[in-house]
Design an enzyme around this catalytic site. Structure first.
Site, mmCIF file in Angstrom:
data_model
loop_
_atom_site.group_PDB
_atom_site.id
_atom_site.type_symbol
_atom_site.label_atom_id
_atom_site.label_comp_id
_atom_site.label_asym_id
_atom_site.label_seq_id
_atom_site.Cartn_x
_atom_site.Cartn_y
_atom_site.Cartn_z
ATOM 1 N N ASN A 18 0.797 -1.225 0.000
ATOM 2 C CA ASN A 18 0.000 0.000 0.000
ATOM 3 C C ASN A 18 0.829 1.274 0.000
ATOM 4 O O ASN A 18 0.281 2.361 -0.107
ATOM 5 C CB ASN A 18 -0.949 0.002 1.204
ATOM 6 N N LYS A 20 3.753 4.097 -1.257
ATOM 7 C CA LYS A 20 4.157 4.762 -2.494
ATOM 8 C C LYS A 20 5.515 4.230 -2.941
ATOM 9 O O LYS A 20 6.341 3.886 -2.125
ATOM 10 C CB LYS A 20 4.247 6.265 -2.214
ATOM 11 N N LYS A 22 6.048 1.959 -5.923
ATOM 12 C CA LYS A 22 6.105 0.753 -6.751
ATOM 13 C C LYS A 22 6.476 1.090 -8.201
ATOM 14 O O LYS A 22 7.440 0.542 -8.744
ATOM 15 C CB LYS A 22 4.765 0.007 -6.679
ATOM 16 N N THR A 23 5.734 1.981 -8.808
ATOM 17 C CA THR A 23 6.032 2.381 -10.182
ATOM 18 C C THR A 23 7.361 3.117 -10.246
ATOM 19 O O THR A 23 8.148 2.926 -11.171
ATOM 20 C CB THR A 23 4.894 3.250 -10.743
ATOM 21 N N THR A 24 7.636 3.938 -9.252
ATOM 22 C CA THR A 24 8.890 4.676 -9.207
ATOM 23 C C THR A 24 10.079 3.715 -9.168
ATOM 24 O O THR A 24 11.086 3.933 -9.862
ATOM 25 C CB THR A 24 8.910 5.614 -7.988
ATOM 26 N N ARG A 32 18.069 2.217 -15.261
ATOM 27 C CA ARG A 32 19.310 1.440 -15.108
ATOM 28 C C ARG A 32 19.541 0.598 -16.365
ATOM 29 O O ARG A 32 20.642 0.563 -16.911
ATOM 30 C CB ARG A 32 19.215 0.550 -13.869
ATOM 31 N N PHE A 74 -8.433 5.228 -13.293
ATOM 32 C CA PHE A 74 -8.459 4.465 -12.064
ATOM 33 C C PHE A 74 -9.741 3.642 -11.970
ATOM 34 O O PHE A 74 -10.823 4.171 -11.755
ATOM 35 C CB PHE A 74 -8.328 5.401 -10.864
ATOM 36 N N TRP A 76 -11.118 1.630 -9.853
ATOM 37 C CA TRP A 76 -11.982 1.578 -8.677
ATOM 38 C C TRP A 76 -12.976 2.742 -8.660
ATOM 39 O O TRP A 76 -13.898 2.758 -7.883
ATOM 40 C CB TRP A 76 -11.186 1.500 -7.381
ATOM 41 N N GLU A 111 0.835 -1.880 -12.573
ATOM 42 C CA GLU A 111 -0.529 -2.044 -12.055
ATOM 43 C C GLU A 111 -1.171 -3.356 -12.503
ATOM 44 O O GLU A 111 -2.393 -3.488 -12.500
ATOM 45 C CB GLU A 111 -1.424 -0.852 -12.453
#
Length: 179
Positions: A18, A20, A22-24, A32, A74, A76, A111
Site C-alpha cells: 500500500n 508509495k 512501486k512504479t517509481t 538502469r 483508475f 476503482w 498495475e
C-alpha cells in the site's frame, strides 16, 4: 560463485503493498537498463490519459524505450467496468505478445496486480506467460494486493508499506512526485 553476467537469468520482480514507490522503483530499473543500452517496454494497465512525467521522460529514450498506456483511468472509480475489463484483456494480450517476441530485456507490467484482484484476467493466464518468457528477459510487476500465487511466481518480492503520506496532512498530489 557468480554466474557469467553476459548471460543473465531473467527475473520476475514484484513491487506490491500500500505504500508509495512501486512504479517509481520500476522506472528506476528501467533507467538502469536503458543506461546499459537494453531495450525496455513499459505497459501501464490502469493509468489513464493524465500527463505523467514518466511519459515525457520516456520520449527522451524513444530509441530504446517503448511506453504504452493501455487503461482509461483508475478502475476503482470506474463508470463502466465492462469497458475497463475489455481494455484490460486487450492490454494483457498486447503484453503477452510483447513478452513472447523477446525484443526487450526489461518489461514492466505496471498495475498488473489489479487485473487479478478485480477478476479481469485469470491469474494462471498471467503466470504461464511469465514462466515462458525468454531466458534473459526481466519482468517487473507493480500493484497493490499481489496474490500469494503471483508472489510465488516471482524471484523478488518487495512490499512497499505506507508509514506516512502527505495526503494525510491534506497535501495534494504534486507534479514530479506523484505524477
Amino acid at each position: 560463485m557468480m554466474k557469467n553476467i553476459d548471460h543473465p537469468k531473467g527475473l520476475v520482480l514484484l513491487f506490491t503493498g500500500n505504500g508509495k514507490g512501486k512504479t517509481t522503483s520500476a522506472l528506476g530499473l528501467a533507467f538502469r537498463a536503458l543506461g546499459h543500452g537494453f531495450p525496455v517496454c513499459m505497459i501501464q494497465f490502469i493509468k489513464g490519459s493524465w500527463r505523467y512525467g514518466e511519459l515525457e521522460a520516456a520520449k527522451r529514450f524513444d530509441d530504446l524505450m517503448d511506453f504504452h498506456v493501455m487503461g482509461r483511468g483508475f478502475t476503482w472509480k470506474s463508470d463502466n467496468l465492462n469497458k475497463d475489463t475489455a481494455l484490460a484483456r486487450e492490454a494483457w494480450r498486447f503484453a503477452e505478445k510483447t513478452i513472447s517476441e523477446g525484443r526487450h530485456r526489461l518489461v514492466i507490467l505496471d498495475e498488473l496486480t489489479y487485473l487479478v484482484s478485480y477478476e479481469m484476467i485469470e491469474e494462471q493466464d498471467i503466470i504461464d506467460p511469465l514462466a515462458a518468457r525468454p531466458a534473459d528477459m526481466h519482468i517487473v510487476i507493480t500493484g497493490r494486493g499481489a496474490s500469494e500465487k503471483l508472489m510465488d511466481a516471482a524471484d523478488l518480492v518487495t512490499e512497499m508499506r505506507e508509514i506516512k503520506h502527505p495526503y494525510g496532512s491534506g497535501v495534494p498530489a504534486q507534479k514530479g512526485i506523484e505524477f
